[in-house]
Design a protein around this motif. Structure first.
Motif, PDB file in Angstrom:
ATOM      1  N   GLN A 222      -3.205  12.908  10.084  1.00 55.31           N
ATOM      2  CA  GLN A 222      -4.157  13.290   9.029  1.00 55.31           C
ATOM      3  C   GLN A 222      -3.710  14.567   8.316  1.00 55.31           C
ATOM      4  OE1 GLN A 222      -7.283  11.440   8.265  1.00 55.31           O
ATOM      5  NE2 GLN A 222      -6.657  12.583   6.443  1.00 55.31           N
ATOM      6  N   ASN A 226      -3.050  14.547   4.379  1.00 53.15           N
ATOM      7  CA  ASN A 226      -3.720  15.472   3.459  1.00 53.15           C
ATOM      8  C   ASN A 226      -2.713  16.223   2.610  1.00 53.15           C
ATOM      9  OD1 ASN A 226      -6.136  14.709   4.622  1.00 53.15           O
ATOM     10  ND2 ASN A 226      -6.361  16.551   5.870  1.00 53.15           N
ATOM     11  N   THR A 229      -1.046  13.859   0.077  1.00 48.84           N
ATOM     12  CA  THR A 229      -2.057  13.523  -0.941  1.00 48.84           C
ATOM     13  C   THR A 229      -2.220  14.664  -1.939  1.00 48.84           C
ATOM     14  OG1 THR A 229      -3.276  12.095   0.577  1.00 48.84           O
ATOM     15  CG2 THR A 229      -4.499  12.945  -1.308  1.00 48.84           C
ATOM     16  N   GLU A 233      -1.224  14.395  -5.876  1.00 47.11           N
ATOM     17  CA  GLU A 233      -2.253  14.585  -6.906  1.00 47.11           C
ATOM     18  C   GLU A 233      -1.887  15.712  -7.850  1.00 47.11           C
ATOM     19  OE1 GLU A 233      -5.820  15.059  -4.639  1.00 47.11           O
ATOM     20  OE2 GLU A 233      -6.222  12.892  -4.562  1.00 47.11           O
ATOM     21  N   HIS A 238      -2.444  11.705  -9.459  1.00 44.01           N
ATOM     22  CA  HIS A 238      -3.279  10.810  -8.648  1.00 44.01           C
ATOM     23  C   HIS A 238      -2.501  10.387  -7.414  1.00 44.01           C
ATOM     24  CE1 HIS A 238      -1.511   6.815 -10.216  1.00 44.01           C
ATOM     25  NE2 HIS A 238      -0.754   7.778 -10.672  1.00 44.01           N
ATOM     26  N   CYS A 239      -3.200   9.681  -6.495  1.00 46.00           N
ATOM     27  CA  CYS A 239      -2.572   9.301  -5.226  1.00 46.00           C
ATOM     28  C   CYS A 239      -3.348   8.148  -4.612  1.00 46.00           C
ATOM     29  CB  CYS A 239      -2.578  10.502  -4.275  1.00 46.00           C
ATOM     30  SG  CYS A 239      -1.760  10.199  -2.692  1.00 46.00           S
ATOM     31  N   PRO A 240      -2.653   7.214  -3.960  1.00 44.58           N
ATOM     32  CA  PRO A 240      -3.394   6.167  -3.241  1.00 44.58           C
ATOM     33  C   PRO A 240      -4.095   6.765  -2.022  1.00 44.58           C
ATOM     34  CG  PRO A 240      -1.044   6.020  -2.752  1.00 44.58           C
ATOM     35  CD  PRO A 240      -1.191   7.055  -3.829  1.00 44.58           C
ATOM     36  N   ALA A 241      -5.159   6.110  -1.580  1.00 44.76           N
ATOM     37  CA  ALA A 241      -5.823   6.537  -0.351  1.00 44.76           C
ATOM     38  C   ALA A 241      -4.895   6.267   0.831  1.00 44.76           C
ATOM     39  CB  ALA A 241      -7.131   5.768  -0.172  1.00 44.76           C
ATOM     40  N   LYS A 243      -5.276   5.487   4.685  1.00 46.52           N
ATOM     41  CA  LYS A 243      -6.307   5.110   5.646  1.00 46.52           C
ATOM     42  C   LYS A 243      -5.712   4.977   7.049  1.00 46.52           C
ATOM     43  CE  LYS A 243      -9.259   2.886   2.215  1.00 46.52           C
ATOM     44  NZ  LYS A 243     -10.077   1.693   1.879  1.00 46.52           N
ATOM     45  N   ALA A 284      -8.026   5.642  -7.160  1.00 43.47           N
ATOM     46  CA  ALA A 284      -8.729   4.751  -6.233  1.00 43.47           C
ATOM     47  C   ALA A 284      -8.396   3.284  -6.469  1.00 43.47           C
ATOM     48  CB  ALA A 284     -10.236   4.970  -6.354  1.00 43.47           C
ATOM     49  N   PRO A 288      -4.234   0.998  -1.005  1.00 42.58           N
ATOM     50  CA  PRO A 288      -4.113   2.093  -0.032  1.00 42.58           C
ATOM     51  C   PRO A 288      -2.816   2.003   0.775  1.00 42.58           C
ATOM     52  CG  PRO A 288      -6.235   0.961   0.170  1.00 42.58           C
ATOM     53  CD  PRO A 288      -5.368   0.113  -0.703  1.00 42.58           C
ATOM     54  N   TYR A 290      -1.772   2.158   4.510  1.00 45.83           N
ATOM     55  CA  TYR A 290      -2.443   2.006   5.805  1.00 45.83           C
ATOM     56  C   TYR A 290      -1.565   2.566   6.927  1.00 45.83           C
ATOM     57  CZ  TYR A 290      -5.805  -1.095   3.544  1.00 45.83           C
ATOM     58  OH  TYR A 290      -6.799  -1.603   2.725  1.00 45.83           O
TER      59      TYR A 290
END
Length: 405
Positions: A222, A226, A229, A233, A238-241, A243, A284, A288, A290
């Motif tokens: 994580q 972060n 990300t 950004e 921008h950035c994909p999520a 998950k 968004a 994503p 994964y």
């Protein structure tokens, strides 16, 4: 120019340093002569020859964990420093022999030559350090180690740049791959041992030196998710999520340092591929990335899946080659002049204790580190859709496997 440092050695030579006259080292007869003089001097150092013939003593995590901490902190620090005092010159001498074994035209490259010189300088500084016998000696030795760590922080990017510059002179990629695998993994091992020694003196709760006794795998992933990300950004807009799922509650003892090299590289690749392959989508709306975590008694696995189009069939075998990069055909190249993505990578490089990115070093270095740790890095491209990357690492105390640093 060539600068010489004489310190009471027969012939007055300790190490020579070749410095390029310009950024691009315009070649002329004088510069070639100076460079050859510098390189030749590196092949005739008896102290290094003697040290290079000694075997290194590699420690297991169990040894590090259970013998590093006793009821006598001063004794622990002294014993740790004495081990490094014996061990580091031998390991550095082994790597100097590696530089000597490179094809001569490669070894003459000024950027590679400067790294070779750094290793020779480090060898003599450490080899000449008096025997460590007191806590005052430990303090002085630790300061020397900190200084050398700082001096060597850019070694990875220098090697990447140097091999990129002389790529046309390399006929056998296997020689370079073997050299880089050994050199970069040895460098990682040395930095882990030195960092362990320095951190032992801080006595941080929940840690024994570099070993986090209860590393939360999700927490580490994580943290880097972060970071990547935030950088994407800032630079792409921008950035994909990203998950994370699977065994998210797992904790176990582990050395975070190598994971902190590997994860940002893999996540950065997934994020970049997703953004570039889906140029009609933003934020968004992007598929994503994964990340699935798994842990068992023997090892733990981090699987990173993206929808970035996959790796083209003709490039699959090249992705793990040093100095191979897709960045030249991507947004990186388009943004090079304004430095948008380059700055992002500089930020990642600083955070991961040494640049692995932008020269096509990230994936092969990550693979070499994973294998050094007794694990593997596997890439499974699904052309037209995306890529799955599986990072598999052994737990520190696994039956039948003993990591040695």
């Amino acid at each position: 120019q060539v600068t010489m440092l004489a310190r009471g050695v027969p012939g007055g030579r300790r190490w020579l340093h070749y410095t390029a006259r310009t950024k691009f080292d315009k070649t002329d007869l004088t510069s070639v002569r100076e460079r050859n003089t510098a390189v030749t001097s590196y092949y005739n150092q008896q102290t290094i020859d003697i040290a290079s013939k000694k075997p290194s003593v590699r420690l297991t995590p169990a040894t590090i964990m259970y013998s590093s901490i006793t009821h006598h902190p001063l004794h622990d620090a002294l014993r740790s420093a004495q081990y490094l005092h014996r061990e580091l010159p031998i390991r550095i001498a082994h790597r100097i022999v590696g530089f000597r074994s490179l094809p001569f035209i490669v070894g003459c490259n000024p950027t590679i030559l400067s790294v070779h010189e750094l290793y020779i300088r480090a060898f003599h500084i450490l080899n000449d350090f008096p025997e460590v016998l007191s806590s005052e000696d430990v303090t002085k030795y630790s300061q020397v180690l900190k200084s050398l760590m700082e001096d060597h922080k850019d070694v990875m990017s220098s090697l990447a740049q140097g091999f990129k510059e002389c790529k046309k002179h390399i006929s056998d990629d296997k020689i370079v791959s073997a050299f880089l695998d050994r050199t970069l993994c040895s460098r990682l091992g040395i930095r882990m041992l030195v960092t362990h020694h320095l951190l032992l003196q801080e006595n941080k709760e929940g840690w024994i030196g570099i070993i986090n006794l209860g590393m939360g795998l999700r927490d580490v992933v994580q943290r880097w998710a972060n970071f990547v990300t935030e950088m994407a950004e800032e630079k792409y807009g921008h950035c994909p999520a990203i998950k994370i799922s699977g065994h998210t509650g797992t904790h176990f003892p582990y050395i975070e340092m190598p994971v902190d090299y590997i994860l940002p590289e893999l996540l950065k690749n997934a994020v970049r591929a997703t953004i570039e392959h889906n140029s009609n989508l933003r934020g968004a709306s992007l598929p994503p990335v994964y990340v699935v975590l798994a842990s068992n008694m023997e090892d733990f696995i981090v699987k990173i899946s993206d929808r970035g189009g996959g790796i083209p069939h003709d490039m699959v075998d090249k992705v793990t080659n040093y100095n191979y990069t897709t960045a030249e055909d991507s947004t990186d190249k388009l943004m090079e002049n304004s430095g948008i993505f380059g700055n992002m990578m500089e930020a990642v490089n600083r955070t991961t204790s040494g640049p692995m990115h932008g020269y096509g070093f990230g994936v092969p270095t990550s693979k070499a580190y994973a294998e050094y740790l007794g694990g593997s890095l596997q890439m499974v491209p699904m052309q037209g859709l995306g890529t799955d990357v599986l990072l598999r690492l052994k737990h520190l105390e696994t039956k039948g496997h003993e990591l040695r640093i």
